[in-house]
Design a protein around this motif. Structure first.
Motif, PDB file in Angstrom:
ATOM      1  N   ASP A 276       0.819  -1.213   0.000  1.00 47.08           N
ATOM      2  CA  ASP A 276       0.000   0.000   0.000  1.00 47.08           C
ATOM      3  C   ASP A 276       0.851   1.261   0.000  1.00 47.08           C
ATOM      4  OD1 ASP A 276      -2.637  -1.161   0.102  1.00 47.08           O
ATOM      5  OD2 ASP A 276      -2.159  -1.788   2.151  1.00 47.08           O
ATOM      6  N   VAL A 277       0.478   2.212  -0.840  1.00 48.88           N
ATOM      7  CA  VAL A 277       1.132   3.519  -0.848  1.00 48.88           C
ATOM      8  C   VAL A 277       0.633   4.311   0.355  1.00 48.88           C
ATOM      9  CG1 VAL A 277       1.334   5.693  -2.117  1.00 48.88           C
ATOM     10  CG2 VAL A 277       1.436   3.509  -3.343  1.00 48.88           C
ATOM     11  N   TYR A 278       1.555   4.918   1.101  1.00 50.20           N
ATOM     12  CA  TYR A 278       1.202   5.602   2.345  1.00 50.20           C
ATOM     13  C   TYR A 278       1.456   7.098   2.222  1.00 50.20           C
ATOM     14  CZ  TYR A 278       1.142   6.652   7.376  1.00 50.20           C
ATOM     15  OH  TYR A 278       0.853   7.177   8.611  1.00 50.20           O
ATOM     16  N   HIS A 279       0.401   7.892   2.277  1.00 47.78           N
ATOM     17  CA  HIS A 279       0.497   9.346   2.172  1.00 47.78           C
ATOM     18  C   HIS A 279       1.325   9.766   0.953  1.00 47.78           C
ATOM     19  CE1 HIS A 279      -1.196  10.701   6.183  1.00 47.78           C
ATOM     20  NE2 HIS A 279      -1.173   9.390   6.285  1.00 47.78           N
ATOM     21  N   GLY A 280       1.095   9.098  -0.158  1.00 55.22           N
ATOM     22  CA  GLY A 280       1.762   9.455  -1.412  1.00 55.22           C
ATOM     23  C   GLY A 280       3.146   8.870  -1.581  1.00 55.22           C
ATOM     24  N   SER A 281       3.603   8.029  -0.642  1.00 56.64           N
ATOM     25  CA  SER A 281       4.951   7.472  -0.717  1.00 56.64           C
ATOM     26  C   SER A 281       4.932   5.949  -0.756  1.00 56.64           C
ATOM     27  CB  SER A 281       5.789   7.912   0.483  1.00 56.64           C
ATOM     28  OG  SER A 281       6.038   9.300   0.453  1.00 56.64           O
ATOM     29  N   ARG A 282       5.830   5.393  -1.557  1.00 49.50           N
ATOM     30  CA  ARG A 282       6.090   3.958  -1.487  1.00 49.50           C
ATOM     31  C   ARG A 282       7.059   3.727  -0.342  1.00 49.50           C
ATOM     32  NH1 ARG A 282       9.454   1.145  -6.133  1.00 49.50           N
ATOM     33  NH2 ARG A 282      11.118   1.059  -4.568  1.00 49.50           N
ATOM     34  N   LEU A 283       6.786   2.742   0.503  1.00 49.47           N
ATOM     35  CA  LEU A 283       7.609   2.477   1.676  1.00 49.47           C
ATOM     36  C   LEU A 283       8.490   1.256   1.425  1.00 49.47           C
ATOM     37  CD1 LEU A 283       4.906   2.892   4.487  1.00 49.47           C
ATOM     38  CD2 LEU A 283       6.365   4.657   3.468  1.00 49.47           C
ATOM     39  N   ASP A 284       9.790   1.461   1.478  1.00 43.56           N
ATOM     40  CA  ASP A 284      10.752   0.372   1.298  1.00 43.56           C
ATOM     41  C   ASP A 284      11.499   0.161   2.608  1.00 43.56           C
ATOM     42  OD1 ASP A 284       9.930   0.363  -1.297  1.00 43.56           O
ATOM     43  OD2 ASP A 284      11.912   0.661  -2.182  1.00 43.56           O
ATOM     44  N   TYR A 285      11.325  -1.015   3.208  1.00 44.39           N
ATOM     45  CA  TYR A 285      11.990  -1.331   4.471  1.00 44.39           C
ATOM     46  C   TYR A 285      13.158  -2.286   4.238  1.00 44.39           C
ATOM     47  CZ  TYR A 285       8.156   0.806   7.067  1.00 44.39           C
ATOM     48  OH  TYR A 285       7.254   1.700   7.578  1.00 44.39           O
ATOM     49  N   HIS A 286      14.245  -2.034   4.949  1.00 45.56           N
ATOM     50  CA  HIS A 286      15.446  -2.865   4.856  1.00 45.56           C
ATOM     51  C   HIS A 286      16.017  -3.054   6.259  1.00 45.56           C
ATOM     52  CE1 HIS A 286      15.542  -2.044   0.472  1.00 45.56           C
ATOM     53  NE2 HIS A 286      15.131  -0.843   0.847  1.00 45.56           N
ATOM     54  N   ALA A 287      16.579  -4.198   6.519  1.00 45.79           N
ATOM     55  CA  ALA A 287      17.229  -4.438   7.809  1.00 45.79           C
ATOM     56  C   ALA A 287      18.320  -5.484   7.599  1.00 45.79           C
ATOM     57  CB  ALA A 287      16.223  -4.934   8.849  1.00 45.79           C
ATOM     58  N   SER A 288      19.301  -5.472   8.494  1.00 46.95           N
ATOM     59  CA  SER A 288      20.378  -6.459   8.391  1.00 46.95           C
ATOM     60  C   SER A 288      20.943  -6.757   9.772  1.00 46.95           C
ATOM     61  CB  SER A 288      21.493  -5.965   7.458  1.00 46.95           C
ATOM     62  OG  SER A 288      22.050  -4.759   7.941  1.00 46.95           O
ATOM     63  N   ALA A 289      21.686  -7.835   9.848  1.00 42.77           N
ATOM     64  CA  ALA A 289      22.371  -8.230  11.080  1.00 42.77           C
ATOM     65  C   ALA A 289      23.581  -9.056  10.669  1.00 42.77           C
ATOM     66  CB  ALA A 289      21.449  -9.050  11.978  1.00 42.77           C
ATOM     67  N   GLN A 290      24.601  -9.057  11.518  1.00 41.74           N
ATOM     68  CA  GLN A 290      25.800  -9.832  11.226  1.00 41.74           C
ATOM     69  C   GLN A 290      26.116 -10.773  12.385  1.00 41.74           C
ATOM     70  OE1 GLN A 290      28.812  -7.489   8.582  1.00 41.74           O
ATOM     71  NE2 GLN A 290      28.086  -6.048  10.121  1.00 41.74           N
ATOM     72  N   VAL A 291      26.513 -11.978  12.040  1.00 41.94           N
ATOM     73  CA  VAL A 291      26.820 -13.011  13.035  1.00 41.94           C
ATOM     74  C   VAL A 291      28.249 -13.495  12.799  1.00 41.94           C
ATOM     75  CG1 VAL A 291      26.188 -15.251  13.973  1.00 41.94           C
ATOM     76  CG2 VAL A 291      24.401 -13.716  13.096  1.00 41.94           C
ATOM     77  N   THR A 292      29.091 -13.371  13.811  1.00 41.67           N
ATOM     78  CA  THR A 292      30.485 -13.800  13.709  1.00 41.67           C
ATOM     79  C   THR A 292      30.630 -15.224  14.251  1.00 41.67           C
ATOM     80  OG1 THR A 292      31.285 -11.533  13.967  1.00 41.67           O
ATOM     81  CG2 THR A 292      32.853 -13.301  14.398  1.00 41.67           C
ATOM     82  N   VAL A 293      31.190 -16.100  13.436  1.00 40.60           N
ATOM     83  CA  VAL A 293      31.435 -17.489  13.825  1.00 40.60           C
ATOM     84  C   VAL A 293      32.936 -17.749  13.712  1.00 40.60           C
ATOM     85  CG1 VAL A 293      30.974 -19.910  13.310  1.00 40.60           C
ATOM     86  CG2 VAL A 293      29.162 -18.206  13.007  1.00 40.60           C
ATOM     87  N   GLY A 294      33.602 -18.011  14.833  1.00 36.06           N
ATOM     88  CA  GLY A 294      35.039 -18.229  14.803  1.00 36.06           C
ATOM     89  C   GLY A 294      35.773 -17.028  14.240  1.00 36.06           C
ATOM     90  N   LYS A 295      36.681 -17.275  13.297  1.00 27.68           N
ATOM     91  CA  LYS A 295      37.449 -16.205  12.667  1.00 27.68           C
ATOM     92  C   LYS A 295      37.096 -16.107  11.193  1.00 27.68           C
ATOM     93  CE  LYS A 295      41.367 -16.719  15.832  1.00 27.68           C
ATOM     94  NZ  LYS A 295      42.832 -16.966  15.931  1.00 27.68           N
ATOM     95  N   GLY A 296      37.343 -14.936  10.631  1.00 31.25           N
ATOM     96  CA  GLY A 296      37.077 -14.738   9.215  1.00 31.25           C
ATOM     97  C   GLY A 296      36.301 -13.468   8.989  1.00 31.25           C
ATOM     98  N   ALA A 297      36.173 -13.079   7.730  1.00 31.64           N
ATOM     99  CA  ALA A 297      35.513 -11.822   7.370  1.00 31.64           C
ATOM    100  C   ALA A 297      34.197 -12.097   6.657  1.00 31.64           C
ATOM    101  CB  ALA A 297      36.435 -10.990   6.485  1.00 31.64           C
TER     102      ALA A 297
END
Length: 235
Positions: free
Chosen positions: A110-131
């Motif tokens: 749904d367009v909200y008050h004349g705007s398209r709403l684009d949501y983004h989110a992220s998270a990072q999980v470190t396991v041992g060593k490495g990039a």
């Protein structure tokens, strides 16, 4: 005259308290173990107010988001979500050391008050060593800190905001565990620093508006509002 002054103050207060709009965000432990399932949770609400919306109150088709994890060797694995009490949850199991990047994205129907709403989110999980894998976060807009299993109080954290694959300057909002909000300004390299004062989970949010009109789901819009969130655990 007094009534007008009171009305003006009330309007300013409403603006100030409503500045932090609803957003989607991802929570997960910043550290994981090989062979052990990692839980990922997706929430919708106003983080600063500790206002987490129950699933039946999520706006439009917000719950139809796309969620996946990018492995250290740059493999993209879709994650299936199941409903919890006030969030959706998903799992993935790390198979090697390195940084795993969880990515969520959604364009609201749904367009909200004349705007398209684009949501983004992220998270990072470190396991041992490495990039982390190069370009692991493919979202149109993002804000992230260097992946760490642990951040500490009074230790400076560097954030980087990116829009359409390029660093973006402008406002970056940091919300502390107690609801305290600090508005910062990223430079031309997209970098901004802050120092956490309390332990707990911080949410970082970046929002940008593209005033290019278009059509979405058969409805016209005047602008695209893009928002990205990222949570940081501070010990």
């Amino acid at each position: 005259m007094l009534n007008k002054l009171l009305l003006c103050c009330a309007c300013l207060l409403a603006f100030a308290t409503g500045a932090s709009a609803h957003a989607l965000w991802v929570e997960t432990s910043p550290s994981g173990k090989k062979g052990q399932a990692q839980e990922v949770r997706v929430y919708w609400g106003e983080y600063a107010d500790k206002d987490i919306s129950p699933l039946d109150k999520w706006f439009s088709d917000t719950k139809a988001y796309t969620l996946f994890v990018v492995t250290p060797d740059n493999k993209k694995i879709p994650l299936a979500s199941t409903p919890g009490k006030d969030h959706y949850k998903a799992y993935f199991t790390p198979e090697s050391d390195g940084v795993y990047t969880v990515v969520m994205q959604h364009s609201v129907k749904d367009v909200y008050h004349g705007s398209r709403l684009d949501y983004h989110a992220s998270a990072q999980v470190t396991v041992g060593k490495g990039a982390a894998a190069a370009n692991a976060n493919s979202n149109a807009i993002s804000v992230e800190a260097p992946a760490r299993a642990k951040y500490g109080v009074n230790q400076q954290i560097s954030l980087k905001s990116v829009l359409s694959g390029k660093p973006t300057s402008g406002e970056v909002e940091v919300i502390a565990p107690n609801g305290w909000i600090r508005k910062l300004w990223a430079d031309s390299t997209g970098i901004v620093n802050f120092t956490p004062l309390w332990p707990g989970r911080y949410m970082v949010e970046v929002a940008r508006t593209d005033k290019t009109p278009g059509s979405h789901q058969g409805k016209n819009f005047d602008a695209i509002w893009r928002c990205a969130t990222y949570c940081i655990e501070v010990k």
